[in-house]
Design a protein around this motif. Structure first.
Motif, mmCIF file in Angstrom:
data_model
loop_
_atom_site.group_PDB
_atom_site.id
_atom_site.type_symbol
_atom_site.label_atom_id
_atom_site.label_comp_id
_atom_site.label_asym_id
_atom_site.label_seq_id
_atom_site.Cartn_x
_atom_site.Cartn_y
_atom_site.Cartn_z
ATOM 1 N N LEU A 80 -4.322 -7.533 0.103
ATOM 2 C CA LEU A 80 -4.619 -6.375 -0.310
ATOM 3 C C LEU A 80 -3.819 -5.344 -1.750
ATOM 4 O O LEU A 80 -4.328 -5.039 -2.474
ATOM 5 C CB LEU A 80 -3.962 -4.750 0.499
ATOM 6 C CG LEU A 80 -4.816 -5.239 2.532
ATOM 7 C CD1 LEU A 80 -3.999 -3.507 2.754
ATOM 8 C CD2 LEU A 80 -6.099 -4.973 2.119
ATOM 9 N N LEU A 81 -2.956 -6.784 -2.617
ATOM 10 C CA LEU A 81 -2.753 -5.853 -3.590
ATOM 11 C C LEU A 81 -4.439 -6.129 -4.621
ATOM 12 O O LEU A 81 -4.314 -4.739 -5.433
ATOM 13 C CB LEU A 81 -1.868 -7.477 -4.537
ATOM 14 C CG LEU A 81 -1.197 -6.697 -5.484
ATOM 15 C CD1 LEU A 81 -0.313 -5.744 -5.603
ATOM 16 C CD2 LEU A 81 -0.602 -8.478 -6.199
ATOM 17 N N PRO A 82 -5.706 -6.745 -4.791
ATOM 18 C CA PRO A 82 -6.975 -6.339 -5.726
ATOM 19 C C PRO A 82 -6.771 -4.889 -5.919
ATOM 20 O O PRO A 82 -7.900 -4.410 -6.204
ATOM 21 C CB PRO A 82 -7.754 -7.445 -5.824
ATOM 22 C CG PRO A 82 -6.705 -8.298 -4.465
ATOM 23 C CD PRO A 82 -6.096 -7.456 -3.825
ATOM 24 N N HIS A 83 -6.853 -4.512 -4.245
ATOM 25 C CA HIS A 83 -7.503 -3.235 -3.777
ATOM 26 C C HIS A 83 -6.381 -1.555 -4.115
ATOM 27 O O HIS A 83 -6.895 -0.590 -3.148
ATOM 28 C CB HIS A 83 -7.382 -3.191 -2.107
ATOM 29 C CG HIS A 83 -8.552 -4.256 -1.930
ATOM 30 N ND1 HIS A 83 -10.204 -4.559 -2.321
ATOM 31 C CD2 HIS A 83 -8.292 -5.494 -1.392
ATOM 32 C CE1 HIS A 83 -10.528 -5.626 -2.226
ATOM 33 N NE2 HIS A 83 -9.276 -6.009 -1.095
ATOM 34 N N THR A 84 -5.159 -2.448 -4.861
ATOM 35 C CA THR A 84 -4.261 -0.957 -5.257
ATOM 36 C C THR A 84 -3.903 -0.589 -6.456
ATOM 37 O O THR A 84 -4.338 -1.722 -7.410
ATOM 38 C CB THR A 84 -2.701 -1.216 -3.948
ATOM 39 O OG1 THR A 84 -2.146 -1.765 -4.753
ATOM 40 C CG2 THR A 84 -3.135 -1.443 -2.619
ATOM 41 N N ASN A 85 -3.590 0.264 -6.644
ATOM 42 C CA ASN A 85 -2.336 0.407 -8.270
ATOM 43 C C ASN A 85 -1.158 -0.325 -8.114
ATOM 44 O O ASN A 85 -0.593 -0.104 -8.753
ATOM 45 C CB ASN A 85 -3.110 1.647 -8.621
ATOM 46 C CG ASN A 85 -4.269 2.458 -8.534
ATOM 47 O OD1 ASN A 85 -5.070 1.619 -8.758
ATOM 48 N ND2 ASN A 85 -4.645 3.612 -7.811
ATOM 49 N N ALA A 86 -1.011 -0.382 -6.922
ATOM 50 C CA ALA A 86 0.569 -0.663 -7.121
ATOM 51 C C ALA A 86 0.728 -2.579 -7.790
ATOM 52 O O ALA A 86 -0.022 -3.267 -8.346
ATOM 53 C CB ALA A 86 0.820 -1.698 -5.262
ATOM 54 N N ASP A 87 2.121 -2.080 -8.662
ATOM 55 C CA ASP A 87 2.788 -2.699 -9.457
ATOM 56 C C ASP A 87 3.456 -3.965 -8.480
ATOM 57 O O ASP A 87 4.612 -3.318 -8.993
ATOM 58 C CB ASP A 87 3.208 -2.134 -10.566
ATOM 59 C CG ASP A 87 3.301 -3.273 -12.227
ATOM 60 O OD1 ASP A 87 3.482 -4.020 -11.324
ATOM 61 O OD2 ASP A 87 4.089 -2.783 -12.554
ATOM 62 N N LEU A 88 3.170 -4.771 -8.467
ATOM 63 C CA LEU A 88 4.094 -5.578 -8.102
ATOM 64 C C LEU A 88 5.299 -6.400 -8.514
ATOM 65 O O LEU A 88 6.720 -5.983 -8.285
ATOM 66 C CB LEU A 88 3.036 -7.362 -7.846
ATOM 67 C CG LEU A 88 3.768 -7.942 -6.370
ATOM 68 C CD1 LEU A 88 3.551 -7.621 -4.767
ATOM 69 C CD2 LEU A 88 3.432 -9.648 -6.170
ATOM 70 N N THR A 132 0.704 -0.715 -0.303
ATOM 71 C CA THR A 132 0.285 -0.062 0.021
ATOM 72 C C THR A 132 0.824 1.209 0.216
ATOM 73 O O THR A 132 0.537 2.347 -0.321
ATOM 74 C CB THR A 132 -0.303 -0.269 1.845
ATOM 75 O OG1 THR A 132 -0.421 -0.117 2.605
ATOM 76 C CG2 THR A 132 -2.347 -0.703 1.139
ATOM 77 N N GLU A 133 1.905 0.928 0.583
ATOM 78 C CA GLU A 133 2.914 2.108 0.447
ATOM 79 C C GLU A 133 2.925 2.919 -1.300
ATOM 80 O O GLU A 133 4.452 4.564 -1.182
ATOM 81 C CB GLU A 133 4.639 2.383 1.140
ATOM 82 C CG GLU A 133 4.379 1.745 2.566
ATOM 83 C CD GLU A 133 5.300 1.141 3.096
ATOM 84 O OE1 GLU A 133 6.442 2.183 3.077
ATOM 85 O OE2 GLU A 133 5.472 0.222 2.747
ATOM 86 N N GLY A 134 3.088 1.793 -2.150
ATOM 87 C CA GLY A 134 3.375 2.392 -3.572
ATOM 88 C C GLY A 134 4.613 1.702 -4.410
ATOM 89 O O GLY A 134 5.803 1.408 -2.880
ATOM 90 N N ASP A 135 4.311 1.586 -5.449
ATOM 91 C CA ASP A 135 5.637 1.187 -6.186
ATOM 92 C C ASP A 135 6.516 2.196 -6.845
ATOM 93 O O ASP A 135 7.646 1.129 -7.401
ATOM 94 C CB ASP A 135 5.353 -0.173 -7.714
ATOM 95 C CG ASP A 135 4.397 1.190 -8.527
ATOM 96 O OD1 ASP A 135 4.754 2.446 -8.261
ATOM 97 O OD2 ASP A 135 3.185 1.036 -8.864
#
Ligand code: MG
Ligand code: ZN
Length: 214
Positions: free
Chosen positions: A167-175, A141-144
């Motif tokens: 929480l990955l599905p709820h963020t825009n973070a690109d793993l 959740t801190e961002g990519d």
């Protein structure tokens, strides 16, 4: 002039860190220095790690916070020896603080000492405290963008724990971006994807840690 002062502080710190390191080695205790931004899940990861490993390893904890004893109370309730350091404003732990804290721990009885640093993505990575390795947590959740913005933290760490993976599905973070940028900074970085909330990935992390302690 300012640069010189900082260099002298770091030099003095490294000297005390080397003394701590010798003491840890003589006591047969493996030491990890856990770093992250505030709220990434350091204390939660320590709790999850204790629950997985306390039957196999004797664990002690040092909690570093600017103020308060909440985290130490959480660890103490698990029956684990713990010392709370309050830095009184300083945004990182240094070797001298650790040197004082360990006088209150049964070092010779411990196999693993976990040091929870003050929540901060900058200077904890600059200060050795005598640890065997630094570990960092980044919650997704801190961002990519964090690896490229705070490179030293990623370069100094032996492992990167990506927490809150649930929480990955709820963020825009690109793993994939987080992992690729982290590895571009530090190709030998070991990466774990975990959720302290659901327990996902925790046993992979603790098995790896246990193999290093043994
Ligand atoms: Mg904490
Ligand atoms: Zn600091």
């Amino acid at each position: 002039m300012k640069v010189k002062v900082v260099a002298q502080i770091l030099e003095a710190n490294d000297r005390i860190a080397a003394e701590n390191r010798r003491l840890f080695k003589d006591s047969g205790v493996y030491v990890i220095n856990l770093m992250s931004a505030p709220g990434a899940g350091k204390t939660s990861l320590i709790e999850s790690t204790i629950k997985e490993l306390h039957n196999k390893l004797r664990i002690g904890v040092i909690e570093g916070d600017i103020a308060g004893t909440d985290d130490a109370q959480r660890i103490e309730s698990l029956g684990i020896p713990v010392v709370q350091i309050n830095t009184g404003g300083a945004c990182h732990l240094d070797a001298n603080m650790i040197s004082e804290a360990i006088t209150d721990l049964p070092l010779k009885d411990l196999a693993l000492l976990i040091i929870e640093n003050v929540g901060n993505l900058v200077c904890p990575s600059e200060f050795k405290v005598g640890e065997d390795m630094k570990i960092m947590i980044l919650s997704i959740t801190e961002g990519d963008d964090k690896p490229l913005k705070y490179p030293l933290m990623f370069q100094e760490s032996s492992a990167l724990i990506l927490n809150k993976i649930d929480l990955l599905p709820h963020t825009n973070a690109d793993l994939k971006k987080i992992k690729n940028n982290s590895l571009s900074l530090n190709p030998s970085l070991k990466i774990f994807e975990v959720s302290c909330k659901t327990g996902e990935g925790i046993s992979e992390w603790t098995s790896w840690l246990q193999s290093l302690v043994a």
